[in-house]
Structures are given as structure tokens and as C-alpha cells.
Design a protein around this motif. Sequence first.
Motif, PDB file in Angstrom:
ATOM      1  N   PHE A 132       8.407  -4.780 -12.086  1.00  0.00           N
ATOM      2  CA  PHE A 132       9.080  -3.483 -11.978  1.00  0.00           C
ATOM      3  C   PHE A 132       9.371  -3.227 -10.506  1.00  0.00           C
ATOM      4  CE2 PHE A 132       8.216   0.785 -10.405  1.00  0.00           C
ATOM      5  CZ  PHE A 132       9.130   1.567 -11.095  1.00  0.00           C
ATOM      6  N   SER A 133      10.537  -2.697 -10.209  1.00  0.00           N
ATOM      7  CA  SER A 133      10.868  -2.283  -8.843  1.00  0.00           C
ATOM      8  C   SER A 133      11.906  -1.180  -8.919  1.00  0.00           C
ATOM      9  CB  SER A 133      11.385  -3.463  -8.015  1.00  0.00           C
ATOM     10  OG  SER A 133      12.585  -3.980  -8.562  1.00  0.00           O
ATOM     11  N   PHE A 134      12.171  -0.552  -7.780  1.00  0.00           N
ATOM     12  CA  PHE A 134      13.215   0.467  -7.761  1.00  0.00           C
ATOM     13  C   PHE A 134      14.055   0.342  -6.504  1.00  0.00           C
ATOM     14  CE2 PHE A 134       9.462   2.879  -6.071  1.00  0.00           C
ATOM     15  CZ  PHE A 134       9.933   3.145  -4.793  1.00  0.00           C
ATOM     16  N   ASN A 135      15.247   0.922  -6.576  1.00  0.00           N
ATOM     17  CA  ASN A 135      16.136   1.045  -5.439  1.00  0.00           C
ATOM     18  C   ASN A 135      16.626   2.476  -5.354  1.00  0.00           C
ATOM     19  OD1 ASN A 135      16.942  -1.010  -3.468  1.00  0.00           O
ATOM     20  ND2 ASN A 135      17.315  -2.311  -5.265  1.00  0.00           N
ATOM     21  N   SER A 136      17.086   2.882  -4.194  1.00  0.00           N
ATOM     22  CA  SER A 136      17.614   4.231  -4.012  1.00  0.00           C
ATOM     23  C   SER A 136      19.102   4.240  -4.301  1.00  0.00           C
ATOM     24  CB  SER A 136      17.348   4.723  -2.596  1.00  0.00           C
ATOM     25  OG  SER A 136      17.955   5.986  -2.378  1.00  0.00           O
TER      26      SER A 136
ATOM     27  N   LEU B   5      16.571   7.290  -8.064  1.00  0.00           N
ATOM     28  CA  LEU B   5      16.039   5.941  -8.215  1.00  0.00           C
ATOM     29  C   LEU B   5      16.762   5.187  -9.326  1.00  0.00           C
ATOM     30  CD1 LEU B   5      12.183   6.520  -7.979  1.00  0.00           C
ATOM     31  CD2 LEU B   5      13.763   5.901  -6.153  1.00  0.00           C
ATOM     32  N   LYS B   6      16.924   3.903  -9.109  1.00  0.00           N
ATOM     33  CA  LYS B   6      17.410   3.000 -10.140  1.00  0.00           C
ATOM     34  C   LYS B   6      16.363   1.926 -10.340  1.00  0.00           C
ATOM     35  CE  LYS B   6      21.159  -0.128 -11.442  1.00  0.00           C
ATOM     36  NZ  LYS B   6      22.440  -0.758 -11.026  1.00  0.00           N
ATOM     37  N   TYR B   7      15.814   1.843 -11.543  1.00  0.00           N
ATOM     38  CA  TYR B   7      14.730   0.904 -11.817  1.00  0.00           C
ATOM     39  C   TYR B   7      15.286  -0.464 -12.215  1.00  0.00           C
ATOM     40  CZ  TYR B   7      11.880   5.141 -12.021  1.00  0.00           C
ATOM     41  OH  TYR B   7      11.252   6.323 -11.726  1.00  0.00           O
ATOM     42  N   THR B   8      14.545  -1.489 -11.840  1.00  0.00           N
ATOM     43  CA  THR B   8      14.863  -2.864 -12.236  1.00  0.00           C
ATOM     44  C   THR B   8      13.643  -3.463 -12.922  1.00  0.00           C
ATOM     45  OG1 THR B   8      16.402  -3.161 -10.382  1.00  0.00           O
ATOM     46  CG2 THR B   8      15.550  -5.149 -11.447  1.00  0.00           C
ATOM     47  N   ILE B   9      13.840  -3.939 -14.152  1.00  0.00           N
ATOM     48  CA  ILE B   9      12.774  -4.575 -14.921  1.00  0.00           C
ATOM     49  C   ILE B   9      13.147  -6.039 -15.129  1.00  0.00           C
ATOM     50  CG2 ILE B   9      11.377  -4.497 -17.005  1.00  0.00           C
ATOM     51  CD1 ILE B   9      11.260  -1.952 -15.273  1.00  0.00           C
ATOM     52  N   VAL B  10      12.248  -6.935 -14.747  1.00  0.00           N
ATOM     53  CA  VAL B  10      12.471  -8.368 -14.927  1.00  0.00           C
ATOM     54  C   VAL B  10      11.373  -8.920 -15.821  1.00  0.00           C
ATOM     55  CG1 VAL B  10      12.613 -10.619 -13.787  1.00  0.00           C
ATOM     56  CG2 VAL B  10      13.562  -8.588 -12.658  1.00  0.00           C
TER      57      VAL B  10
ATOM     58  N   SER C 209       0.831  -1.193   0.000  1.00  0.00           N
ATOM     59  CA  SER C 209       0.000   0.000   0.000  1.00  0.00           C
ATOM     60  C   SER C 209       0.874   1.255   0.000  1.00  0.00           C
ATOM     61  CB  SER C 209      -0.959   0.011   1.196  1.00  0.00           C
ATOM     62  OG  SER C 209      -0.247  -0.127   2.397  1.00  0.00           O
ATOM     63  N   THR C 210       2.171   1.068   0.219  1.00  0.00           N
ATOM     64  CA  THR C 210       3.196   2.073  -0.035  1.00  0.00           C
ATOM     65  C   THR C 210       4.351   1.351  -0.700  1.00  0.00           C
ATOM     66  OG1 THR C 210       2.626   3.523   1.807  1.00  0.00           O
ATOM     67  CG2 THR C 210       4.858   3.672   0.975  1.00  0.00           C
ATOM     68  N   LEU C 211       4.837   1.879  -1.809  1.00  0.00           N
ATOM     69  CA  LEU C 211       5.908   1.226  -2.547  1.00  0.00           C
ATOM     70  C   LEU C 211       7.247   1.738  -2.034  1.00  0.00           C
ATOM     71  CD1 LEU C 211       5.668  -0.830  -4.911  1.00  0.00           C
ATOM     72  CD2 LEU C 211       6.343   1.030  -6.441  1.00  0.00           C
ATOM     73  N   ILE C 212       8.091   0.829  -1.558  1.00  0.00           N
ATOM     74  CA  ILE C 212       9.426   1.170  -1.082  1.00  0.00           C
ATOM     75  C   ILE C 212      10.432   0.297  -1.842  1.00  0.00           C
ATOM     76  CG2 ILE C 212       8.628   1.908   1.183  1.00  0.00           C
ATOM     77  CD1 ILE C 212       9.513  -0.775   2.315  1.00  0.00           C
ATOM     78  N   PRO C 213      11.733   0.589  -1.717  1.00  0.00           N
ATOM     79  CA  PRO C 213      12.731  -0.163  -2.485  1.00  0.00           C
ATOM     80  C   PRO C 213      12.586  -1.675  -2.389  1.00  0.00           C
ATOM     81  CG  PRO C 213      13.772   1.731  -1.476  1.00  0.00           C
ATOM     82  CD  PRO C 213      12.359   1.697  -0.955  1.00  0.00           C
ATOM     83  N   THR C 214      12.754  -2.324  -3.530  1.00  0.00           N
ATOM     84  CA  THR C 214      12.700  -3.777  -3.799  1.00  0.00           C
ATOM     85  C   THR C 214      11.280  -4.331  -3.838  1.00  0.00           C
ATOM     86  OG1 THR C 214      12.928  -4.663  -1.535  1.00  0.00           O
ATOM     87  CG2 THR C 214      14.963  -4.066  -2.688  1.00  0.00           C
ATOM     88  N   MET C 215      10.266  -3.568  -3.445  1.00  0.00           N
ATOM     89  CA  MET C 215       8.883  -4.007  -3.675  1.00  0.00           C
ATOM     90  C   MET C 215       8.616  -4.077  -5.178  1.00  0.00           C
ATOM     91  SD  MET C 215       6.264  -2.233  -1.017  1.00  0.00           S
ATOM     92  CE  MET C 215       5.997  -2.897   0.614  1.00  0.00           C
ATOM     93  N   LYS C 216       7.754  -4.981  -5.584  1.00  0.00           N
ATOM     94  CA  LYS C 216       7.516  -5.199  -7.003  1.00  0.00           C
ATOM     95  C   LYS C 216       6.099  -4.825  -7.418  1.00  0.00           C
ATOM     96  CE  LYS C 216      10.760  -9.110  -7.247  1.00  0.00           C
ATOM     97  NZ  LYS C 216      10.912 -10.556  -7.557  1.00  0.00           N
ATOM     98  N   LEU C 217       5.993  -4.379  -8.669  1.00  0.00           N
ATOM     99  CA  LEU C 217       4.716  -4.288  -9.371  1.00  0.00           C
ATOM    100  C   LEU C 217       4.808  -5.227 -10.559  1.00  0.00           C
ATOM    101  CD1 LEU C 217       4.140  -0.408  -9.474  1.00  0.00           C
ATOM    102  CD2 LEU C 217       3.193  -2.045  -7.832  1.00  0.00           C
ATOM    103  N   GLY C 218       3.732  -5.944 -10.858  1.00  0.00           N
ATOM    104  CA  GLY C 218       3.770  -6.862 -11.991  1.00  0.00           C
ATOM    105  C   GLY C 218       3.014  -8.141 -11.678  1.00  0.00           C
ATOM    106  N   VAL C 219       3.543  -9.266 -12.181  1.00  0.00           N
ATOM    107  CA  VAL C 219       2.855 -10.541 -11.993  1.00  0.00           C
ATOM    108  C   VAL C 219       3.870 -11.650 -11.776  1.00  0.00           C
ATOM    109  CG1 VAL C 219       2.765 -10.955 -14.494  1.00  0.00           C
ATOM    110  CG2 VAL C 219       1.163 -12.154 -12.974  1.00  0.00           C
ATOM    111  N   ASN C 220       3.552 -12.550 -10.848  1.00  0.00           N
ATOM    112  CA  ASN C 220       4.331 -13.753 -10.611  1.00  0.00           C
ATOM    113  C   ASN C 220       3.703 -14.861 -11.445  1.00  0.00           C
ATOM    114  OD1 ASN C 220       5.315 -16.222  -9.563  1.00  0.00           O
ATOM    115  ND2 ASN C 220       5.686 -15.311  -7.553  1.00  0.00           N
ATOM    116  N   HIS C 221       4.384 -15.286 -12.482  1.00  0.00           N
ATOM    117  CA  HIS C 221       3.807 -16.287 -13.389  1.00  0.00           C
ATOM    118  C   HIS C 221       3.705 -17.668 -12.744  1.00  0.00           C
ATOM    119  CE1 HIS C 221       3.714 -13.470 -16.628  1.00  0.00           C
ATOM    120  NE2 HIS C 221       5.025 -13.346 -16.713  1.00  0.00           N
TER     121      HIS C 221
END
Length: 337
Positions: free
Chosen positions: A175-179, A162-167, A86-98
Amino acid sequence: MSKDYYLDWLDIRKPFSEDYEFLSLNTSGVLKIEFRYGNKPIILYSPPQAINNTMATLLDTGNFVLRQLHPNGTNTLLWQSFDYPSTLIPTMKLGVNHKTGHQWVLVSSLTDLVLDPGAFSLEWEPKGQELVIRRRGKVCWRSGKLRNNRFEYIPEEAQRMLKYTIVSNGDEDSFSFNSTNDKLTPRWSFWISGRLSCNGGYVMAYVKADLCYGYTNNGGCQRWQDLPKCRNPGDLFVKKTLVPNFESVSYETNPAFGYSDCETSCWSNCSCDGFRAFWRNETGCKFYHWNSSKNYVVDTSVAGVEFYMLENTGNITPHNGKSNVKFHVDFVFGLLP
């Protein structure tokens, strides 16, 4: 475990308030939040059948995990708080776990007092390589494609550290980010209105999806085809404190209605000129129907009520017309965690 992330978990997980007593894990493996006054608990995890040897741990990342321990020293992950942000912080993900089919989605709360899922969600669209904000499932804003570690319609102030990570593979699309600054913890969270608050550390920037009314595609807003004929570009709801005429009102007492639902109902009803919450917990709706300005009174000698009144801003969109970017920045003095 850092205090900063401990506070984050209390702030972002399933609703906590003064009415909640404690978090419990029983011998059957059920993880739940107990109420102080004996109300029905909130079940965070309940196994299909009773299991023992479970352990809950708050990690340094801020992720609260529940595991089953096995005699051979291995363990199985049963539940984790990062799956329900409910709050996005570093290493949290948005997307789908297949593997599991679980979708990682950032959601707004229904109201500031009722933290059930609300109208807005921030989601990752892997095909378009962009973030989208949906309002009750309908796309109202897009970030633009990710290029050179930047999204076009997210304020630069929110992305600078921010540094974005796309998997994208057979296991997940995420999608996630780190500081880039270890001393700062960026946070993205929704207001109940749909505005996305992006705390970058020293500054606060906003994605104003709450001003995406469907009549413009500036700043990432999406143009809708089903706008009411009585609404015009520049129309929006503005918070006012007035003494209204209470005779021309109608009600929606459904406690599942939050701010955005009231706004949507009023927007689609051509006779509706304003609204406010019906219940004390900010759910339900009270709608005002006025024929002229005589139906409300501005009187500073008595206490008025706060409500949202439909106004026309003169076709001014909530974006800078030259840069086509939509944001507002508040400079914050001092170090934010």
C-alpha cells in the motif's frame, strides 16, 4: 533534490539529535551515523563482507539509497531508507516484499527522546484490504476496507488529497499513497501514545488509536476479550499536573519501557491509578497507587508534576456516536510543506 524532502529524511530516518555528528560511508561499504562524543555509532547497513565502489544518494522522492557500482555500468541496491519508515510520505510502502521477505511497517518511537522502535505499528493487511494499528503486536484499530479510494475510519480531511496505490503480485503486497496536489507533501506519523497524525497539507487530522482501550469497536477500535475486571467503558488516562503523594508509588526502571508500556502496565494493575516516566529520557515508569483523592493534592502555589491519571469519562467513547467516525481536526493557517 528539493529542500522539503531533504528535511523529511532528517526528520524520519534513524534517530538524529544534537548528539549526532555526521553520516558516513566507509571504503568497506558500511553506512553509519557517527556520534559527536565518541559513543557507539548506529549502523544503517553493513555488508556480509567488505565491498568497495559504493555510493549513497538522496533521491528527489526523499528516499536515501545505497548502491554498489559495477564496472559494466550497472548497480545493485544495497539499502534504502524507505524500507524503514518512521514517517510515511508519498511513494513509501506498507506491506511485504515477497522476494526478500522484508516487511514495510510504520513504527512509533519509544519516547520523544529515545527514537528506538516503540509499541505501535501501522501495517497493511492485503487479504482484508485495510490498514491496521498494532500495539505490541495486538491489533487495536482497523481502517475498514478500502472502497472508492477511501478508508472508512480515516478522517476525510486526511484522505481528500491522496491517491492510493495497491499492489498485489508475486513480488509484493503493498500500500502507498501519492498527493493529488504537487505543492503539498502529506505525512503520516505516530505520536508515542499511538495516535496517528495525518498531515494532509492544510489541515491536520488524527486517528486516535491511543483511545482504543479494548471496550468498544466504534471508529475502527477493536474490542478485546481480556479486559481487567476493574476497568470500565469510559476509563482512560488523562494528563494532569498535580502534587502527588509520593509514598504510594512503585517503579519500573527498565529503559525499554516507554509511555505505552507504562500505560499498559498500569491499566492491567487494578491498584494503579496513574503513572509517569521514571527516567529523564521518558523511559521507565513510576506508578501511583491511591486509595482516595487525599493521596494527591491540587495546589497552584507550588509547581506540580505531569503524569497520567486514570479517570472515567462517563462511558463517553472517543468517537461521534452518530457517524461512528473517530477523528479530530486542527485547522492550520498558511501553507504546510
